[in-house]
Design a protein around this motif. Sequence first.
Motif, PDB file in Angstrom:
ATOM      1  N   GLY A  11       0.784  -1.230   0.000  1.00 49.70           N
ATOM      2  CA  GLY A  11       0.000   0.000   0.000  1.00 49.70           C
ATOM      3  C   GLY A  11       0.812   1.274   0.000  1.00 49.70           C
ATOM      4  O   GLY A  11       0.380   2.288   0.541  1.00 49.70           O
ATOM      5  N   ILE A  25      -5.847   3.060  -4.103  1.00 41.71           N
ATOM      6  CA  ILE A  25      -5.670   2.426  -2.794  1.00 41.71           C
ATOM      7  C   ILE A  25      -7.060   2.164  -2.212  1.00 41.71           C
ATOM      8  O   ILE A  25      -7.881   3.078  -2.119  1.00 41.71           O
ATOM      9  N   ASP A  27      -9.973   0.803   0.645  1.00 42.21           N
ATOM     10  CA  ASP A  27     -10.251   1.098   2.053  1.00 42.21           C
ATOM     11  C   ASP A  27      -9.413   0.231   2.982  1.00 42.21           C
ATOM     12  O   ASP A  27      -9.195   0.581   4.139  1.00 42.21           O
ATOM     13  N   ASP A  28      -8.931  -0.910   2.469  1.00 45.06           N
ATOM     14  CA  ASP A  28      -8.084  -1.807   3.257  1.00 45.06           C
ATOM     15  C   ASP A  28      -6.626  -1.361   3.280  1.00 45.06           C
ATOM     16  O   ASP A  28      -5.790  -1.988   3.931  1.00 45.06           O
ATOM     17  N   GLY A  29      -6.313  -0.292   2.534  1.00 42.85           N
ATOM     18  CA  GLY A  29      -4.953   0.242   2.546  1.00 42.85           C
ATOM     19  C   GLY A  29      -3.999  -0.400   1.567  1.00 42.85           C
ATOM     20  O   GLY A  29      -2.790  -0.189   1.655  1.00 42.85           O
TER      21      GLY A  29
END
Length: 61
Positions: A11, A25, A27-29
């Motif tokens: 990320g 990117i 939401d989980d990074g």
Amino acid sequence: MKATVNEDCIGCGLCEGTCPDVFSISDDGVAVAIEEDVPEEVEDSAQEAADNCPVSAITVE
């Protein structure tokens, strides 16, 4: 041409900065690639993102 990001992604955001039309990117990074084919006009920058990924998590084929 399709782009994929594997589970090795850290990320860092380099791919999104290099080719935001293909990578973002989540939401989980971690990075994700668009689901459809890479537009012809950004194929070079998508390949550049893959070539410069610090953990080699991107495949463009």
